[in-house]
Design an enzyme around this catalytic site. Structure first.
Site, short mmCIF file in Angstrom:
data_model
loop_
_atom_site.label_atom_id
_atom_site.label_comp_id
_atom_site.label_asym_id
_atom_site.label_seq_id
_atom_site.Cartn_x
_atom_site.Cartn_y
_atom_site.Cartn_z
N SER A 69 -37.62 24.10 51.22
CA SER A 69 -37.32 24.56 50.19
C SER A 69 -36.79 25.72 50.72
O SER A 69 -37.61 26.86 50.69
CB SER A 69 -37.69 24.04 49.34
OG SER A 69 -37.08 24.39 47.93
N ASP A 70 -36.12 26.27 49.98
CA ASP A 70 -35.53 28.21 49.41
C ASP A 70 -34.65 28.14 48.59
O ASP A 70 -33.73 27.44 48.07
CB ASP A 70 -34.92 28.65 51.27
CG ASP A 70 -35.05 30.13 50.80
OD1 ASP A 70 -36.26 30.21 50.97
OD2 ASP A 70 -34.09 30.58 50.84
N GLN A 71 -34.71 29.09 47.53
CA GLN A 71 -34.58 29.09 46.66
C GLN A 71 -33.33 31.15 47.01
O GLN A 71 -34.24 32.29 46.90
CB GLN A 71 -34.62 29.44 45.52
CG GLN A 71 -34.11 30.01 44.19
CD GLN A 71 -34.88 29.74 42.69
OE1 GLN A 71 -36.11 30.34 42.70
NE2 GLN A 71 -34.59 28.92 42.68
N ALA A 106 -32.31 25.10 47.80
CA ALA A 106 -32.26 24.17 48.59
C ALA A 106 -33.57 23.47 48.75
O ALA A 106 -34.69 23.97 48.71
CB ALA A 106 -31.47 25.10 50.31
#
Length: 193
Positions: A69-71, A106
């Site tokens: 995940s990444d933000q 994401a």
């Protein structure tokens, strides 16, 4: 056979969110270069990094189901990362006051052994109050959100900085869209219940 589930992240926030699922999981650092590519949009950065993180760990654990995940905080198309310190957090919050940001969060789920790979993005629209400098300073001294994209933690006192949050996946703003994550885990064959 229930496959091992791995969270490809060093984020304590994502680990706390995963704990909500009452699902046994391991945590492994993805060791991915998070430098944005030239001209890459905030959403594209988040999508690319979520998938790269999941794939990096899946290469080491090919039988596991791996979550990446990444933000990225998106201020009118500009990426705002984690501030890292008080001075940068102050500058970020000053720029964000009275503004609407989109936190692009994401998630990707990968299982190398089965060839499974899915990803999705949960945009969260956040409207910041028109904060004065004293309020920004008080908030930063109390919460010290230097490891958070956009310098604000909505799950804590940061909620007082905001006018509105609009999202179809409420945990996305904290760093992992659990509705989407659960959907992908089920598709990968993980029994959540």
């Amino acid at each position: 056979m229930q496959r091992t589930v791995i969270l490809a992240s060093t984020s304590r926030y994502r680990r706390e969110l995963m704990n909500r699922l009452h699902l046994p999981f391991e945590v492994h650092a993805p060791d991915v270069d998070e430098t944005p590519l030239p001209g890459e949009s905030p959403a594209a950065i988040a999508n690319r990094l979520a998938l790269e993180k999941a794939r990096a760990v899946a290469r080491r654990f090919p039988e596991a189901v791996v979550i990446g995940s990444d933000q990225v905080a998106d201020l009118a198309g500009e990426s705002l990362g984690k501030p890292g310190d008080h001075e940068r957090a102050t500058a970020q919050l000053r720029r964000m006051r009275g503004q609407t940001l989109v936190f692009q969060t994401a998630v990707a789920v990968v299982c190398q052994a089965t060839g499974f790979a899915q990803q999705d993005i949960a945009p969260v629209r956040v409207v910041f109050r028109d904060l004065n400098d004293a309020a920004i300073e008080r908030y930063l001294r109390l919460e010290q959100p230097y490891d958070c994209a956009g310098s604000a933690k909505s799950e804590g006192l940061g909620i007082a900085l905001l006018e509105a949050i609009d999202s179809d996946d409420p945990s996305a703003l904290v760093g992992l869209p659990l509705i989407r994550t659960c959907r992908m885990l089920r598709a990968a064959g993980v029994d959540l219940l």
